[in-house]
Design a protein around this motif. Structure first.
Motif, short mmCIF file in Angstrom:
data_model
loop_
_atom_site.label_atom_id
_atom_site.label_comp_id
_atom_site.label_asym_id
_atom_site.label_seq_id
_atom_site.Cartn_x
_atom_site.Cartn_y
_atom_site.Cartn_z
N PHE A 1 -51.08 6.30 -35.13
CA PHE A 1 -50.12 5.27 -35.68
C PHE A 1 -49.88 4.30 -34.68
N LEU A 2 -50.69 4.23 -33.39
CA LEU A 2 -50.10 3.02 -32.71
C LEU A 2 -50.24 1.61 -33.27
N PRO A 3 -51.01 1.28 -34.01
CA PRO A 3 -50.60 -0.14 -34.74
C PRO A 3 -49.53 -0.27 -35.55
N GLN A 4 -48.83 0.72 -36.05
CA GLN A 4 -47.84 0.87 -36.86
C GLN A 4 -46.52 0.81 -35.87
N ILE A 5 -46.61 1.65 -35.04
CA ILE A 5 -45.46 1.87 -33.97
C ILE A 5 -45.22 0.66 -33.13
N ASN A 6 -46.42 -0.31 -33.09
CA ASN A 6 -46.32 -1.64 -32.23
C ASN A 6 -45.39 -2.41 -32.96
N LEU A 7 -45.11 -2.13 -34.32
CA LEU A 7 -44.17 -3.16 -35.15
C LEU A 7 -42.89 -2.89 -34.88
N GLY B 1 -41.94 -6.06 -33.54
CA GLY B 1 -43.14 -6.34 -33.14
C GLY B 1 -43.37 -6.21 -31.61
N LYS B 2 -42.23 -5.70 -30.99
CA LYS B 2 -42.03 -5.47 -29.58
C LYS B 2 -42.86 -4.34 -29.24
N GLY B 3 -42.83 -3.08 -30.09
CA GLY B 3 -42.86 -1.81 -29.82
C GLY B 3 -41.66 -1.07 -29.33
N PRO B 4 -41.90 0.19 -29.36
CA PRO B 4 -40.63 1.06 -29.14
C PRO B 4 -40.19 0.99 -27.68
N PRO B 5 -38.85 0.33 -27.36
CA PRO B 5 -38.49 0.38 -26.01
C PRO B 5 -38.16 1.75 -25.63
N LEU B 6 -37.95 2.83 -26.21
CA LEU B 6 -37.58 4.09 -25.75
C LEU B 6 -38.45 5.13 -26.54
N ILE B 7 -38.94 6.19 -25.89
CA ILE B 7 -39.81 7.01 -26.48
C ILE B 7 -39.15 8.43 -25.96
N ILE B 8 -38.93 9.46 -26.77
CA ILE B 8 -38.69 10.67 -26.23
C ILE B 8 -39.47 11.84 -26.81
N ASP B 9 -40.30 12.34 -25.87
CA ASP B 9 -41.42 12.97 -25.95
C ASP B 9 -40.87 14.41 -26.04
N THR B 10 -40.80 15.31 -27.05
CA THR B 10 -40.12 16.46 -27.27
C THR B 10 -41.23 17.60 -27.24
N THR B 11 -42.47 17.50 -27.16
CA THR B 11 -43.58 18.40 -27.12
C THR B 11 -43.92 18.99 -26.18
N GLY B 12 -44.02 18.62 -24.94
CA GLY B 12 -44.43 19.28 -23.78
C GLY B 12 -45.83 19.10 -23.78
N ASN B 13 -46.60 18.50 -24.35
CA ASN B 13 -47.99 18.58 -24.59
C ASN B 13 -48.70 17.35 -23.79
N PRO B 14 -49.69 17.46 -22.68
CA PRO B 14 -49.95 16.77 -21.79
C PRO B 14 -50.71 15.55 -22.57
#
Length: 332
Positions: free
Chosen positions: A197-203, A207-220
């Motif tokens: 989903f990177l193209p969609q997330i970039n919107l 169109g700047k992209g997400p200024p904040l990402i929370i990774d809850t997965t613990g997956n490298p």
């Protein structure tokens, strides 16, 4: 006789009797009503899914006698020096799965009148998620991408909604979990791998992209993809606790985008946000309808069914959200 759930050895779960310690003058003796499993952390410990040089290895071993971190109980005895509680009070406590606890009164949070007890059990994971909300500076009109819609991800979504973020985008492999995310306040849900989903997330954010990402997965692998998804000068908050930190590696996005990475942990009191202060805010949000917890408890077990409960958590994780132990059913 008091009973508790333990992990006697790797992959094994048992209910055993134990001796309750003698309470001190500042302690409470508490009879547990309900305790809620922290699915990710507890199954990591149970199945020893961590590197030998990780903090998990330093903190946990077998037999593991403390297996949980969040419970609701009723005060049955009050120490002579305790002033804030009385017999019959209902409290939230950061304690293991057990029928009774002896705990310093200062480590308990009083439950407000009328708060549904099973819902109140979410307070522990809500506190964990609040650390990311604080680190990410959730604010009115902001934008966040949350990767992972498991229990701690669900709490993160609800803090974002309560804070008034304009867009809350959630990515997960389970449509079942995403249904809960939508009820909790997600504005956009994406079913699949983050990389799809990177193209969609970039919107996001015009169109700047997400200024904040929370990774809850613990997956490298998710960590690396999240770096590529972040906006210029964006921030990635690590909320999921991995058992293999050595597998997490940086990408060139950190340098070329000027990214910030911040890890958070449940134990880290910062900015004056203590256990009891966060608990009280959570209780207020629930009572005011700003924290929708409806349907999040998906399975209930008696403590005697603990082996089946952990088997469910491991084998059907994408269909389990809140796994509750009802200590009132102890003898059944």
């Amino acid at each position: 006789m008091p009973k508790r759930i333990i992990f006697p050895e790797k992959g094994k779960v048992a209910l055993e009797s134990f001796d309750l310690p003698n309470p001190g003058p500042g302690d409470l003796v508490i009879r547990t009503c309900y305790s809620l499993m922290s699915i990710g952390t507890e199954t990591i410990i149970l199945h020893q899914k961590y590197a030998p040089d990780s903090h998990f290895a330093r903190m946990f071993s077998f037999p593991q006698l403390k297996t949980g971190v969040q419970a609701i109980g009723e005060v049955v005895r009050v120490g002579a020096e305790v002033k804030d509680f009385t017999t019959g009070d209902r409290v939230f406590m950061r304690m293991a799965h057990g029928s009774h606890q002896v705990l310093a009164a200062e480590k308990c949070s009083p439950l407000p009148e009328g708060l549904e007890l099973k819902s109140a059990c979410w307070c522990g994971l809500a506190k964990t998620a609040f650390r990311a909300a604080w680190a990410g500076r959730f604010e009115l009109g902001g934008h966040v991408l949350i990767v992972g819609a498991g229990p701690v991800g669900q709490m993160t979504i609800r803090w974002a909604r309560a804070a008034g973020l304009e867009s809350i985008t959630v990515v997960d492999l389970s449509d079942y979990r995403l249904d809960h995310a939508r009820r909790g306040g997600a504005t956009t849900t994406l079913h699949g791998e983050l990389a799809q989903f990177l193209p969609q997330i970039n919107l996001i954010d015009g169109g700047k992209g997400p200024p904040l990402i929370i990774d809850t997965t613990g997956n490298p692998k998710v960590f690396q993809t999240a770096l590529s998804a972040a906006a210029m000068f964006g921030k990635l908050v690590l909320l999921g606790d991995t058992g293999f930190p050595g597998h997490q590696s940086l990408t060139s996005d950190v340098m070329t985008k000027g990214l910030s990475i911040q890890a958070t942990h449940d134990s880290q009191d910062r900015g004056g946000w203590t256990q009891r202060r966060i608990d009280n805010l959570f209780f207020t949000c629930v009572q005011e309808g700003r924290f929708d917890l409806s349907g999040l408890i998906t399975h209930e077990f008696s403590p005697g069914e603990c082996a089946a409960a952990y088997a469910l958590a491991e084998q059907q994780r994408d269909q389990a959200m809140g796994i509750l132990f009802d200590w009132g059913r102890l003898s059944s």
